[in-house]
Structures are given as C-alpha cells and as structure tokens.
Design a protein around this motif. Structure first.
Motif, PDB file in Angstrom:
ATOM      1  N   GLN A  64       0.839  -1.191   0.000  1.00  0.00           N
ATOM      2  CA  GLN A  64       0.000   0.000   0.000  1.00  0.00           C
ATOM      3  C   GLN A  64       0.877   1.245   0.000  1.00  0.00           C
ATOM      4  O   GLN A  64       1.870   1.300   0.717  1.00  0.00           O
ATOM      5  N   LEU A  65       0.500   2.223  -0.803  1.00  0.00           N
ATOM      6  CA  LEU A  65       1.162   3.510  -0.833  1.00  0.00           C
ATOM      7  C   LEU A  65       0.103   4.578  -0.622  1.00  0.00           C
ATOM      8  O   LEU A  65      -0.903   4.602  -1.331  1.00  0.00           O
ATOM      9  N   VAL A  66       0.330   5.452   0.340  1.00  0.00           N
ATOM     10  CA  VAL A  66      -0.639   6.489   0.673  1.00  0.00           C
ATOM     11  C   VAL A  66       0.050   7.836   0.719  1.00  0.00           C
ATOM     12  O   VAL A  66       0.943   8.051   1.543  1.00  0.00           O
ATOM     13  N   GLU A  67      -0.378   8.744  -0.152  1.00  0.00           N
ATOM     14  CA  GLU A  67       0.169  10.097  -0.186  1.00  0.00           C
ATOM     15  C   GLU A  67      -0.629  11.009   0.736  1.00  0.00           C
ATOM     16  O   GLU A  67      -1.820  10.800   0.963  1.00  0.00           O
ATOM     17  N   SER A  68       0.038  12.047   1.198  1.00  0.00           N
ATOM     18  CA  SER A  68      -0.614  13.076   1.982  1.00  0.00           C
ATOM     19  C   SER A  68       0.177  14.369   1.856  1.00  0.00           C
ATOM     20  O   SER A  68       1.308  14.370   1.382  1.00  0.00           O
ATOM     21  N   GLY A  69      -0.423  15.461   2.277  1.00  0.00           N
ATOM     22  CA  GLY A  69       0.272  16.736   2.308  1.00  0.00           C
ATOM     23  C   GLY A  69      -0.099  17.701   1.208  1.00  0.00           C
ATOM     24  O   GLY A  69       0.398  18.836   1.195  1.00  0.00           O
ATOM     25  N   GLY A  70      -0.948  17.291   0.289  1.00  0.00           N
ATOM     26  CA  GLY A  70      -1.359  18.190  -0.769  1.00  0.00           C
ATOM     27  C   GLY A  70      -2.245  19.302  -0.241  1.00  0.00           C
ATOM     28  O   GLY A  70      -2.750  19.243   0.874  1.00  0.00           O
ATOM     29  N   GLY A  71      -2.427  20.317  -1.062  1.00  0.00           N
ATOM     30  CA  GLY A  71      -3.257  21.438  -0.667  1.00  0.00           C
ATOM     31  C   GLY A  71      -3.142  22.597  -1.619  1.00  0.00           C
ATOM     32  O   GLY A  71      -2.607  22.464  -2.723  1.00  0.00           O
ATOM     33  N   LEU A  72      -3.643  23.739  -1.179  1.00  0.00           N
ATOM     34  CA  LEU A  72      -3.638  24.968  -1.959  1.00  0.00           C
ATOM     35  C   LEU A  72      -2.614  25.931  -1.384  1.00  0.00           C
ATOM     36  O   LEU A  72      -2.636  26.227  -0.187  1.00  0.00           O
ATOM     37  N   VAL A  73      -1.725  26.417  -2.239  1.00  0.00           N
ATOM     38  CA  VAL A  73      -0.702  27.371  -1.811  1.00  0.00           C
ATOM     39  C   VAL A  73      -0.570  28.482  -2.840  1.00  0.00           C
ATOM     40  O   VAL A  73      -0.938  28.328  -3.998  1.00  0.00           O
ATOM     41  N   GLN A  74      -0.029  29.611  -2.389  1.00  0.00           N
ATOM     42  CA  GLN A  74       0.251  30.729  -3.280  1.00  0.00           C
ATOM     43  C   GLN A  74       1.540  30.478  -4.049  1.00  0.00           C
ATOM     44  O   GLN A  74       2.431  29.762  -3.578  1.00  0.00           O
ATOM     45  N   ALA A  75       1.635  31.048  -5.232  1.00  0.00           N
ATOM     46  CA  ALA A  75       2.878  30.969  -5.992  1.00  0.00           C
ATOM     47  C   ALA A  75       4.035  31.480  -5.144  1.00  0.00           C
ATOM     48  O   ALA A  75       3.915  32.493  -4.458  1.00  0.00           O
ATOM     49  N   TYR A  84       9.453  11.548   0.927  1.00  0.00           N
ATOM     50  CA  TYR A  84       8.941  12.904   0.996  1.00  0.00           C
ATOM     51  C   TYR A  84       9.311  13.671  -0.262  1.00  0.00           C
ATOM     52  O   TYR A  84      10.302  13.385  -0.924  1.00  0.00           O
ATOM     53  N   LEU A  85       8.511  14.651  -0.558  1.00  0.00           N
ATOM     54  CA  LEU A  85       8.817  15.573  -1.636  1.00  0.00           C
ATOM     55  C   LEU A  85       8.628  16.987  -1.104  1.00  0.00           C
ATOM     56  O   LEU A  85       7.495  17.432  -0.914  1.00  0.00           O
ATOM     57  N   GLN A  86       9.736  17.657  -0.844  1.00  0.00           N
ATOM     58  CA  GLN A  86       9.698  19.048  -0.409  1.00  0.00           C
ATOM     59  C   GLN A  86       9.661  19.934  -1.640  1.00  0.00           C
ATOM     60  O   GLN A  86      10.569  19.888  -2.469  1.00  0.00           O
ATOM     61  N   MET A  87       8.617  20.728  -1.761  1.00  0.00           N
ATOM     62  CA  MET A  87       8.419  21.571  -2.929  1.00  0.00           C
ATOM     63  C   MET A  87       8.508  23.030  -2.508  1.00  0.00           C
ATOM     64  O   MET A  87       7.691  23.506  -1.719  1.00  0.00           O
ATOM     65  N   ASN A  88       9.499  23.725  -3.033  1.00  0.00           N
ATOM     66  CA  ASN A  88       9.695  25.142  -2.753  1.00  0.00           C
ATOM     67  C   ASN A  88       9.531  25.956  -4.025  1.00  0.00           C
ATOM     68  O   ASN A  88       9.591  25.424  -5.129  1.00  0.00           O
ATOM     69  N   SER A  89       9.362  27.251  -3.849  1.00  0.00           N
ATOM     70  CA  SER A  89       9.206  28.167  -4.984  1.00  0.00           C
ATOM     71  C   SER A  89       8.181  27.651  -5.979  1.00  0.00           C
ATOM     72  O   SER A  89       8.416  27.608  -7.190  1.00  0.00           O
ATOM     73  N   LEU A  90       7.044  27.277  -5.462  1.00  0.00           N
ATOM     74  CA  LEU A  90       6.011  26.671  -6.294  1.00  0.00           C
ATOM     75  C   LEU A  90       5.469  27.644  -7.327  1.00  0.00           C
ATOM     76  O   LEU A  90       5.341  28.846  -7.068  1.00  0.00           O
ATOM     77  N   LYS A  91       5.161  27.101  -8.482  1.00  0.00           N
ATOM     78  CA  LYS A  91       4.612  27.860  -9.596  1.00  0.00           C
ATOM     79  C   LYS A  91       3.245  27.313  -9.962  1.00  0.00           C
ATOM     80  O   LYS A  91       2.947  26.152  -9.690  1.00  0.00           O
ATOM     81  N   PRO A  92       2.398  28.129 -10.587  1.00  0.00           N
ATOM     82  CA  PRO A  92       1.105  27.612 -11.039  1.00  0.00           C
ATOM     83  C   PRO A  92       1.234  26.383 -11.937  1.00  0.00           C
ATOM     84  O   PRO A  92       0.351  25.519 -11.918  1.00  0.00           O
ATOM     85  N   GLN A 104      -3.806  16.087  -4.364  1.00  0.00           N
ATOM     86  CA  GLN A 104      -3.931  17.285  -5.190  1.00  0.00           C
ATOM     87  C   GLN A 104      -3.058  18.410  -4.662  1.00  0.00           C
ATOM     88  O   GLN A 104      -3.086  18.732  -3.473  1.00  0.00           O
ATOM     89  N   VAL A 105      -2.303  19.014  -5.565  1.00  0.00           N
ATOM     90  CA  VAL A 105      -1.527  20.211  -5.267  1.00  0.00           C
ATOM     91  C   VAL A 105      -2.001  21.314  -6.201  1.00  0.00           C
ATOM     92  O   VAL A 105      -1.976  21.154  -7.424  1.00  0.00           O
ATOM     93  N   THR A 106      -2.436  22.424  -5.630  1.00  0.00           N
ATOM     94  CA  THR A 106      -2.906  23.551  -6.414  1.00  0.00           C
ATOM     95  C   THR A 106      -2.115  24.795  -6.027  1.00  0.00           C
ATOM     96  O   THR A 106      -2.052  25.150  -4.848  1.00  0.00           O
ATOM     97  N   VAL A 107      -1.523  25.446  -7.016  1.00  0.00           N
ATOM     98  CA  VAL A 107      -0.729  26.646  -6.794  1.00  0.00           C
ATOM     99  C   VAL A 107      -1.421  27.808  -7.487  1.00  0.00           C
ATOM    100  O   VAL A 107      -1.566  27.815  -8.709  1.00  0.00           O
ATOM    101  N   SER A 108      -1.838  28.789  -6.717  1.00  0.00           N
ATOM    102  CA  SER A 108      -2.535  29.942  -7.263  1.00  0.00           C
ATOM    103  C   SER A 108      -1.542  31.006  -7.708  1.00  0.00           C
ATOM    104  O   SER A 108      -0.473  31.176  -7.109  1.00  0.00           O
TER     105      SER A 108
END
Length: 127
Positions: free
Chosen positions: A3-14, A80-88, A122-126
């Motif tokens: 089993q593989l279970v992801e977590s941590g997604g969400g809505l963030v600003q650019a 883990y996947l650390q995502m910085n400087s996120l873009k739309p 889901q990861v959403t970058v506004s």
C-alpha cells in the motif's frame, strides 16, 4: 498487499512551499526505488523525482530541479517531496510510486518501471 498512501497536498500561493509524504506498507522496500509523478488536467502523467532506498541517489525532472527535494526515511518506509518556490505550472495530482528501475535516468522516468502506485494527492498553486 503493498500500500502507498500520499498526503500533504493542498492549496498554496505561488512562491510558497509544500511537503508531500508517502507511506509504504505491506513489505520491506529496501531494494526498491521510490518515485513521484504528477498529472495536470489534460496532460499525461509525468515524472517528477525519484530516490533509491539503498543508496539515496536522487533524480529530478528538469522542470523541478533546484526547487524540489526528494528524500526517504528507510526505517519508516516513508518518502517525501519538499516543494519550494512553487509555480502555477506545478498544479497537478501528485502520485507516489514504488518499483525497481535500473540505475539509469531514463529508467526512472518510465511509469512502466513502477509496480505500485498511491491514490494521488492534489496540489494547487494559485497565481
């Protein structure tokens, strides 16, 4: 079963940051590689990053290199996947995967090399 279970997604600003987690269970994964893929609306699922359990060797898509960091905790069977400087353009459903690709970048890129997949987060970058 595995089993593989992801977590941590969400809505963030650019320009913001987000950390995704993937929990693996069912068996040991010390001989595996773990990968992150993503799929945006209307696009194919694409490779993001991968790490080998045994060596810690990492591989990144050019689009995320320098911004994203993949890591693993062997004792906890977590990746883990650390995502910085996120873009739309990073907006997508992110999937965790496990498999046995050869230690060759083109192999890590291939979805066919991964045997197990999570449900996605889901990861959403506004803008």
């Amino acid at each position: 079963q595995v089993q593989l279970v992801e977590s941590g997604g969400g809505l963030v600003q650019a320009g913001g940051s987000l950390r995704l987690s993937c929990a693996a269970s069912g068996r040991t994964f010390s001989t595996y590689a773990m990968g992150w893929f993503r799929q945006a609306p209307g696009k194919e699922r694409e490779f993001v990053a991968a790490v080998r359990w045994s060596t810690g060797n990492t591989y990144y898509a050019d689009s995320v290199k320098g911004r994203f960091t993949i890591s693993r905790d062997n004792a906890k069977n977590m990746v883990y996947l650390q995502m910085n400087s996120l873009k739309p353009e990073d907006t997508a459903v992110y999937y965790c995967a496990a498999g046995v690709p050869t230690d060759y970048r083109l192999s890590y890129l291939s979805r066919a090399k991964y045997d197990y997949w999570g449900q996605g987060t889901q990861v959403t970058v506004s803008a």
